[in-house]
Design a protein around this motif. Structure first.
Motif, PDB file in Angstrom:
ATOM      1  N   LEU A 136       0.843  -1.265   0.119  1.00 64.52           N
ATOM      2  CA  LEU A 136       0.126   0.014   0.076  1.00 64.52           C
ATOM      3  C   LEU A 136       1.021   1.251   0.178  1.00 64.52           C
ATOM      4  O   LEU A 136       0.656   2.187  -0.829  1.00 64.52           O
ATOM      5  CB  LEU A 136      -1.118  -0.098   1.140  1.00 64.52           C
ATOM      6  CG  LEU A 136      -1.698   1.094   1.518  1.00 64.52           C
ATOM      7  CD1 LEU A 136      -2.694   1.499   0.299  1.00 64.52           C
ATOM      8  CD2 LEU A 136      -2.363   1.396   2.760  1.00 64.52           C
ATOM      9  N   MET A 137       1.933   1.111   0.826  1.00 63.43           N
ATOM     10  CA  MET A 137       2.758   2.469   0.682  1.00 63.43           C
ATOM     11  C   MET A 137       3.471   2.547  -0.274  1.00 63.43           C
ATOM     12  O   MET A 137       3.607   3.917  -0.854  1.00 63.43           O
ATOM     13  CB  MET A 137       3.843   2.412   1.995  1.00 63.43           C
ATOM     14  CG  MET A 137       3.094   2.514   3.525  1.00 63.43           C
ATOM     15  SD  MET A 137       4.204   1.934   4.855  1.00 63.43           S
ATOM     16  CE  MET A 137       5.481   3.100   4.663  1.00 63.43           C
ATOM     17  N   ALA A 138       3.850   1.342  -1.102  1.00 58.11           N
ATOM     18  CA  ALA A 138       4.749   1.726  -2.333  1.00 58.11           C
ATOM     19  C   ALA A 138       3.452   2.186  -3.450  1.00 58.11           C
ATOM     20  O   ALA A 138       4.046   3.205  -4.188  1.00 58.11           O
ATOM     21  CB  ALA A 138       5.368   0.320  -2.764  1.00 58.11           C
ATOM     22  N   ARG A 139       2.515   1.877  -3.360  1.00 59.68           N
ATOM     23  CA  ARG A 139       1.396   2.191  -4.506  1.00 59.68           C
ATOM     24  C   ARG A 139       1.003   3.539  -4.353  1.00 59.68           C
ATOM     25  O   ARG A 139       0.581   4.310  -5.299  1.00 59.68           O
ATOM     26  CB  ARG A 139       0.376   1.037  -4.367  1.00 59.68           C
ATOM     27  CG  ARG A 139      -0.918   1.070  -5.496  1.00 59.68           C
ATOM     28  CD  ARG A 139      -1.820  -0.096  -5.443  1.00 59.68           C
ATOM     29  NE  ARG A 139      -2.449  -0.229  -4.054  1.00 59.68           N
ATOM     30  CZ  ARG A 139      -2.368  -1.196  -3.493  1.00 59.68           C
ATOM     31  NH1 ARG A 139      -1.575  -2.206  -3.748  1.00 59.68           N
ATOM     32  NH2 ARG A 139      -3.155  -0.891  -2.056  1.00 59.68           N
TER      33      ARG A 139
ATOM     34  N   ASP B 296      -7.971  -3.066   8.619  1.00 53.65           N
ATOM     35  CA  ASP B 296      -9.286  -2.156   8.356  1.00 53.65           C
ATOM     36  C   ASP B 296      -8.680  -1.142   7.558  1.00 53.65           C
ATOM     37  O   ASP B 296      -9.757  -0.795   6.572  1.00 53.65           O
ATOM     38  CB  ASP B 296      -9.566  -1.470   9.809  1.00 53.65           C
ATOM     39  CG  ASP B 296     -10.378  -2.512  10.661  1.00 53.65           C
ATOM     40  OD1 ASP B 296     -10.916  -3.474  10.169  1.00 53.65           O
ATOM     41  OD2 ASP B 296     -10.636  -2.236  11.980  1.00 53.65           O
ATOM     42  N   LEU B 297      -7.594  -0.646   7.849  1.00 54.67           N
ATOM     43  CA  LEU B 297      -7.270   0.478   6.817  1.00 54.67           C
ATOM     44  C   LEU B 297      -6.973  -0.032   5.267  1.00 54.67           C
ATOM     45  O   LEU B 297      -7.493   0.546   4.499  1.00 54.67           O
ATOM     46  CB  LEU B 297      -5.763   1.034   7.310  1.00 54.67           C
ATOM     47  CG  LEU B 297      -5.018   1.726   5.930  1.00 54.67           C
ATOM     48  CD1 LEU B 297      -5.793   3.209   5.813  1.00 54.67           C
ATOM     49  CD2 LEU B 297      -3.722   2.256   6.494  1.00 54.67           C
ATOM     50  N   LEU B 298      -6.529  -1.433   5.303  1.00 54.90           N
ATOM     51  CA  LEU B 298      -6.204  -1.946   4.137  1.00 54.90           C
ATOM     52  C   LEU B 298      -8.031  -2.101   3.328  1.00 54.90           C
ATOM     53  O   LEU B 298      -7.820  -2.036   2.013  1.00 54.90           O
ATOM     54  CB  LEU B 298      -5.590  -3.239   4.114  1.00 54.90           C
ATOM     55  CG  LEU B 298      -4.130  -3.195   4.383  1.00 54.90           C
ATOM     56  CD1 LEU B 298      -3.313  -4.367   4.979  1.00 54.90           C
ATOM     57  CD2 LEU B 298      -3.366  -2.498   3.122  1.00 54.90           C
TER      58      LEU B 298
ATOM     59  N   GLU C   6      -9.019   1.048   2.098  1.00 58.90           N
ATOM     60  CA  GLU C   6      -8.315   1.739   0.986  1.00 58.90           C
ATOM     61  C   GLU C   6      -8.765   0.737  -0.228  1.00 58.90           C
ATOM     62  O   GLU C   6      -8.921   1.503  -1.584  1.00 58.90           O
ATOM     63  CB  GLU C   6      -6.770   1.367   0.884  1.00 58.90           C
ATOM     64  CG  GLU C   6      -6.379   2.631   2.175  1.00 58.90           C
ATOM     65  CD  GLU C   6      -6.353   3.862   1.811  1.00 58.90           C
ATOM     66  OE1 GLU C   6      -6.099   4.205   0.718  1.00 58.90           O
ATOM     67  OE2 GLU C   6      -6.790   4.866   2.562  1.00 58.90           O
ATOM     68  N   THR C   7      -8.841  -0.435  -0.053  1.00 58.12           N
ATOM     69  CA  THR C   7      -9.404  -1.138  -1.429  1.00 58.12           C
ATOM     70  C   THR C   7     -10.877  -0.921  -1.779  1.00 58.12           C
ATOM     71  O   THR C   7     -11.104  -0.653  -2.856  1.00 58.12           O
ATOM     72  CB  THR C   7      -9.281  -2.810  -0.984  1.00 58.12           C
ATOM     73  OG1 THR C   7      -8.235  -3.346  -0.490  1.00 58.12           O
ATOM     74  CG2 THR C   7      -9.920  -3.652  -1.904  1.00 58.12           C
ATOM     75  N   GLU C   8     -11.886  -0.498  -0.925  1.00 60.03           N
ATOM     76  CA  GLU C   8     -13.131  -0.023  -0.988  1.00 60.03           C
ATOM     77  C   GLU C   8     -12.886   1.407  -1.808  1.00 60.03           C
ATOM     78  O   GLU C   8     -13.764   1.602  -2.720  1.00 60.03           O
ATOM     79  CB  GLU C   8     -13.949   0.051   0.127  1.00 60.03           C
ATOM     80  CG  GLU C   8     -15.460   0.645   0.022  1.00 60.03           C
ATOM     81  CD  GLU C   8     -16.035  -0.367  -0.914  1.00 60.03           C
ATOM     82  OE1 GLU C   8     -16.880   0.405  -1.503  1.00 60.03           O
ATOM     83  OE2 GLU C   8     -16.006  -1.384  -0.997  1.00 60.03           O
ATOM     84  N   ARG C   9     -12.098   2.300  -1.483  1.00 57.38           N
ATOM     85  CA  ARG C   9     -11.866   3.515  -1.939  1.00 57.38           C
ATOM     86  C   ARG C   9     -11.365   3.370  -3.337  1.00 57.38           C
ATOM     87  O   ARG C   9     -12.009   4.110  -4.484  1.00 57.38           O
ATOM     88  CB  ARG C   9     -10.858   4.311  -1.155  1.00 57.38           C
ATOM     89  CG  ARG C   9     -10.878   5.762  -1.417  1.00 57.38           C
ATOM     90  CD  ARG C   9     -10.217   6.499  -0.378  1.00 57.38           C
ATOM     91  NE  ARG C   9      -8.926   6.278  -0.337  1.00 57.38           N
ATOM     92  CZ  ARG C   9      -7.823   7.187  -0.871  1.00 57.38           C
ATOM     93  NH1 ARG C   9      -8.187   8.503  -1.464  1.00 57.38           N
ATOM     94  NH2 ARG C   9      -6.669   6.849  -0.816  1.00 57.38           N
ATOM     95  N   ALA C  10     -10.549   2.438  -3.706  1.00 54.83           N
ATOM     96  CA  ALA C  10     -10.068   2.189  -4.925  1.00 54.83           C
ATOM     97  C   ALA C  10     -11.177   1.912  -5.832  1.00 54.83           C
ATOM     98  O   ALA C  10     -11.283   2.096  -6.980  1.00 54.83           O
ATOM     99  CB  ALA C  10      -8.873   1.178  -4.939  1.00 54.83           C
TER     100      ALA C  10
END
Length: 108
Positions: free
Chosen positions: A10-13, A53-55, A58-62
């Motif tokens: 996530l941090m890299a992307r 939860d954060l992941l 972030e997946t939902e947001r994408a």
């Protein structure tokens, strides 16, 4: 793939820093740093649950970005977009109201 590996991905992307991950999770920067560098001696289940939860968010947001909506730029829409954009930019909450009854209605 482990939660730790997924956070590095996530941090890299996304270009997120450890500080950004800490801000988005409510965990301290030291906790994130220790967790990523190993060994972390705190409550690992709590930290990994919070990071998962954060992941998930972030997946939902994408996925939401992939939704294409047809927008009709009416006069009212153009008038409302300025305060909407400002509210979004400042990360604040805004209310749009008007004298006409239909101003608060959304049709899908």
């Amino acid at each position: 793939m482990t939660t730790r590996e997924r956070i590095f991905q996530l941090m890299a992307r996304s270009g997120y820093t450890q500080r950004k991950v800490a801000d988005k999770t409510g965990l301290s920067g030291a906790t994130i740093s220790q967790y990523l560098k190993r060994p972390y001696n705190g409550n690992i289940d709590n930290v990994e649950g919070t990071l998962r939860d954060l992941l998930d968010r972030e997946t939902e947001r994408a996925h939401r970005r992939d939704i294409k909506v047809n927008f009709v730029p009416t006069h009212l829409a153009r008038v409302a977009l300025d305060p909407i954009s400002a509210t979004h930019d400042f990360g604040d909450i805004g209310v749009i109201y008007g004298a006409r009854p239909a101003w608060g209605k959304a049709w899908y």
